[in-house]
Design a protein around this motif. Structure first.
Motif, PDB file in Angstrom:
ATOM      1  N   GLN A  10      -5.537  -5.944   7.195  1.00  0.00           N
ATOM      2  CA  GLN A  10      -4.232  -5.468   7.649  1.00  0.00           C
ATOM      3  C   GLN A  10      -4.057  -3.965   7.472  1.00  0.00           C
ATOM      4  OE1 GLN A  10      -0.905  -8.223   6.428  1.00  0.00           O
ATOM      5  NE2 GLN A  10      -2.512  -9.083   5.125  1.00  0.00           N
ATOM      6  N   GLU A  47      -0.460  -5.605  14.314  1.00  0.00           N
ATOM      7  CA  GLU A  47      -0.719  -6.455  13.166  1.00  0.00           C
ATOM      8  C   GLU A  47      -1.007  -5.644  11.904  1.00  0.00           C
ATOM      9  OE1 GLU A  47      -3.484  -9.584  13.861  1.00  0.00           O
ATOM     10  OE2 GLU A  47      -2.766  -9.970  15.892  1.00  0.00           O
ATOM     11  N   ARG A  48      -1.064  -4.337  12.017  1.00  0.00           N
ATOM     12  CA  ARG A  48      -1.228  -3.522  10.818  1.00  0.00           C
ATOM     13  C   ARG A  48      -0.032  -3.727   9.902  1.00  0.00           C
ATOM     14  NH1 ARG A  48      -6.465  -2.311  10.763  1.00  0.00           N
ATOM     15  NH2 ARG A  48      -7.126  -0.970  12.465  1.00  0.00           N
ATOM     16  N   LEU A  49      -0.333  -3.717   8.620  1.00  0.00           N
ATOM     17  CA  LEU A  49       0.726  -3.871   7.631  1.00  0.00           C
ATOM     18  C   LEU A  49       1.592  -2.618   7.603  1.00  0.00           C
ATOM     19  CD1 LEU A  49       1.641  -5.910   5.471  1.00  0.00           C
ATOM     20  CD2 LEU A  49       0.208  -4.686   3.835  1.00  0.00           C
ATOM     21  N   GLU A  76      -7.314 -10.423   1.430  1.00  0.00           N
ATOM     22  CA  GLU A  76      -6.294 -10.697   2.436  1.00  0.00           C
ATOM     23  C   GLU A  76      -5.666  -9.406   2.965  1.00  0.00           C
ATOM     24  OE1 GLU A  76      -4.646 -15.025   0.902  1.00  0.00           O
ATOM     25  OE2 GLU A  76      -4.000 -13.209  -0.122  1.00  0.00           O
ATOM     26  N   LEU A  77      -5.589  -8.386   2.109  1.00  0.00           N
ATOM     27  CA  LEU A  77      -4.976  -7.123   2.514  1.00  0.00           C
ATOM     28  C   LEU A  77      -5.870  -6.301   3.441  1.00  0.00           C
ATOM     29  CD1 LEU A  77      -3.278  -5.725  -0.717  1.00  0.00           C
ATOM     30  CD2 LEU A  77      -2.144  -6.281   1.436  1.00  0.00           C
ATOM     31  N   ALA A 104      -7.847  -4.432  12.509  1.00  0.00           N
ATOM     32  CA  ALA A 104      -7.065  -5.631  12.785  1.00  0.00           C
ATOM     33  C   ALA A 104      -7.187  -5.959  14.263  1.00  0.00           C
ATOM     34  CB  ALA A 104      -5.603  -5.389  12.421  1.00  0.00           C
TER      35      ALA A 104
END
Length: 271
Positions: free
Chosen positions: A216, A164-166, A212-213, A159
């Motif tokens: 992240q 910004e990591r989920l 999208e994942l 990322a």
């Protein structure tokens, strides 16, 4: 005994460009049989599996699936006993894409197709078809393509910034929002329009996509093992092959096993 003429599928969503490419191929390679046209990436996969051509021309940017996504799905679904088709990507001029294809030694043509450039592609295709016919090994082209696709396949990319990591998954459960810490996730599995988020004791659907994942997620923590599956690697207990040579993973905290597609089996060679 004369060999059968080569057969090709053209996957291009712009009808005029598909027709122009077909006409150019007929001039440069009169013996080539065009078995069909596909207007999008989904049709490209379906038609290729149904007709099993010798060559597939894939437009990079198509509706449904991109040319690269279609190529990866074909590589995963192609029957092992059949020779894998030669792939040629068709693209508008793009420095990054061209460099990626050249680095991976995958053939490409720029559109609209130029007869001089296309003629070189035709020569290479004819030579490779001749070599593969003499080798008698139907899996040789598939393994070559797998190695090439791995070089340009999208991976779990870093990322832009650590923050910004989920860290938390928000899943809708009825009228409520369920918060799932990323540390509890064992694997993500794509369904029709959702992604199933699997923990040790629950499953929750989120309306997003693996594409999208991926940006992240921490690539050192989560590995993609199939076009529809991402697993927390620390949760993998062992990797095993069945009699057909297909690889699957046993998990530490779940009873089910996860299939590893051909494109990602190289990740587990040391296991």
């Amino acid at each position: 005994m004369t060999s059968l003429p080569a057969r090709a599928l053209i996957a291009e969503d712009e009808v005029l460009l598909a027709t122009a490419l077909s006409a150019s191929l007929q001039r440069l390679w009169p013996e080539l049989e065009i078995v069909g046209f596909a207007a999008n990436g989904i049709e490209a996969v379906e038609h290729a599996l149904a007709t099993q051509p010798d060559v597939v021309f894939l437009d990079i940017k198509m509706p449904g699936k991109s040319g690269l996504e279609a190529a990866r799905e074909l590589a995963e679904e192609w029957p092992e006993q059949r020779p894998f088709p030669l792939l040629v990507f068709v693209t508008a001029y793009d420095d990054y894409a061209v460099q990626a294809f050249e680095h991976a030694a995958i053939d490409y043509v720029l559109k609209p197709a130029n007869d001089e450039r296309l003629a070189k592609t035709v020569e290479r295709l004819q030579a490779r078809l001749d070599r593969s016919g003499k080798s008698g090994n139907p899996g040789s082209e598939l393994e070559r393509v797998l190695q090439q696709l791995r070089g340009i396949a999208p991976t779990l990319a870093p990322a832009p910034a650590a923050q910004e990591r989920l860290r938390m998954i928000r899943a809708a459960v009825g009228n409520q929002i369920k918060l799932i810490p990323i540390e509890e996730v064992i694997y993500f599995e794509a369904t029709d329009k959702y992604v199933n988020v699997v923990t040790a004791d629950s499953e929750s659907l989120i309306r997003t996509s693996l594409k999208e994942l991926i940006p992240q997620l921490d690539p050192d923590v989560f590995w993609q093992i199939h076009r529809g599956t991402i697993v927390r690697i620390a949760q993998v207990q062992s990797a095993q092959r069945d009699e057909a040579g297909k690889l699957s993973l046993r998990l530490r905290s779940r009873p089910e096993t996860l299939a590893v597609s051909r494109l990602f089996t190289h990740l587990f060679k040391q296991m």
